[in-house]
Design a protein around this motif. Structure first.
Motif, PDB file in Angstrom:
ATOM      1  N   GLN A  95      -0.351  -2.554  -4.520  1.00  0.00           N
ATOM      2  CA  GLN A  95       1.635  -3.547  -4.537  1.00  0.00           C
ATOM      3  C   GLN A  95       2.633  -3.111  -2.688  1.00  0.00           C
ATOM      4  O   GLN A  95       3.314  -3.622  -3.200  1.00  0.00           O
ATOM      5  N   GLN A  96       2.275  -2.192  -2.405  1.00  0.00           N
ATOM      6  CA  GLN A  96       3.058  -1.616  -0.876  1.00  0.00           C
ATOM      7  C   GLN A  96       1.945  -1.962   0.163  1.00  0.00           C
ATOM      8  O   GLN A  96       1.795  -0.985   0.985  1.00  0.00           O
ATOM      9  N   PRO A  97       1.660  -3.244   0.494  1.00  0.00           N
ATOM     10  CA  PRO A  97       1.200  -2.657   1.695  1.00  0.00           C
ATOM     11  C   PRO A  97       2.174  -2.818   2.576  1.00  0.00           C
ATOM     12  O   PRO A  97       2.946  -2.593   3.544  1.00  0.00           O
ATOM     13  N   LEU A  98       1.224  -2.604   3.841  1.00  0.00           N
ATOM     14  CA  LEU A  98       1.376  -1.846   5.639  1.00  0.00           C
ATOM     15  C   LEU A  98       1.215  -2.619   6.429  1.00  0.00           C
ATOM     16  O   LEU A  98       0.337  -2.600   6.352  1.00  0.00           O
ATOM     17  N   ALA A 103       7.111 -14.809  -4.154  1.00  0.00           N
ATOM     18  CA  ALA A 103       6.100 -13.786  -4.764  1.00  0.00           C
ATOM     19  C   ALA A 103       5.349 -12.659  -3.841  1.00  0.00           C
ATOM     20  O   ALA A 103       5.330 -11.906  -5.476  1.00  0.00           O
ATOM     21  N   LEU A 104       5.531 -12.756  -3.687  1.00  0.00           N
ATOM     22  CA  LEU A 104       4.228 -12.131  -2.309  1.00  0.00           C
ATOM     23  C   LEU A 104       5.420 -10.321  -2.273  1.00  0.00           C
ATOM     24  O   LEU A 104       6.171 -10.332  -1.904  1.00  0.00           O
ATOM     25  N   PRO A 105       5.072  -9.190  -1.871  1.00  0.00           N
ATOM     26  CA  PRO A 105       5.319  -8.475  -2.243  1.00  0.00           C
ATOM     27  C   PRO A 105       6.236  -8.277  -0.181  1.00  0.00           C
ATOM     28  O   PRO A 105       5.170  -8.690   0.565  1.00  0.00           O
ATOM     29  N   TRP A 106       6.867  -7.154  -0.058  1.00  0.00           N
ATOM     30  CA  TRP A 106       7.862  -7.129   1.650  1.00  0.00           C
ATOM     31  C   TRP A 106       7.252  -6.216   1.746  1.00  0.00           C
ATOM     32  O   TRP A 106       6.381  -4.762   1.333  1.00  0.00           O
ATOM     33  N   ALA A 107       6.367  -6.806   2.909  1.00  0.00           N
ATOM     34  CA  ALA A 107       5.665  -5.745   3.769  1.00  0.00           C
ATOM     35  C   ALA A 107       5.912  -4.627   4.722  1.00  0.00           C
ATOM     36  O   ALA A 107       6.894  -4.826   5.729  1.00  0.00           O
ATOM     37  N   ASN A 108       6.336  -3.416   4.905  1.00  0.00           N
ATOM     38  CA  ASN A 108       6.609  -2.234   5.798  1.00  0.00           C
ATOM     39  C   ASN A 108       5.806  -3.082   7.124  1.00  0.00           C
ATOM     40  O   ASN A 108       4.770  -3.187   7.251  1.00  0.00           O
TER      41      ASN A 108
END
Length: 103
Positions: free
Chosen positions: A87-90, A45-50
């Motif tokens: 919501q969009q980790p880098l 459920a964790l967001p994908w991080a670039n």
């Protein structure tokens, strides 16, 4: 403009490196954002991080070095690309450590 004072900077632990789109992304459990309780927020459920890479790397269309040096348990730090939405980790960099989670 993103700044440290706005709290968009974070620390976390990599939990998944098997990016189905093969873009080199990772899933990170972010301290203070995601609970340690995997029953409440499972890894999937964790967001994908670039991932950021240096300018010595083209990192496009299969050209350049692979950014997939991170492994499950790697401690990382980064920012949110979408600021307040978080919501969009880098991932900006990895931290050296002998432990695999912030406790």
């Amino acid at each position: 403009m993103i700044s440290l004072k706005d709290n968009y900077f974070w620390f976390g632990v990599v939990e998944d490196v098997q990016d189905p789109e093969e873009l080199g992304r990772v899933r990170v459990r972010i301290v203070g954002i995601h609970t340690d309780d995997k029953a409440k927020i499972p890894t999937d459920a964790l967001p994908w991080a670039n991932i950021c890479v240096g300018t010595h790397n083209a990192f496009i269309s299969g050209v350049g070095l692979s950014p997939t040096g991170l492994v499950v348990g790697s401690m990382v730090a980064g920012i949110f690309e979408d600021c307040e939405d978080m919501q969009q980790p880098l991932v900006m960099f990895a931290l050296g450590s002998k432990r695999s989670a912030f406790k």
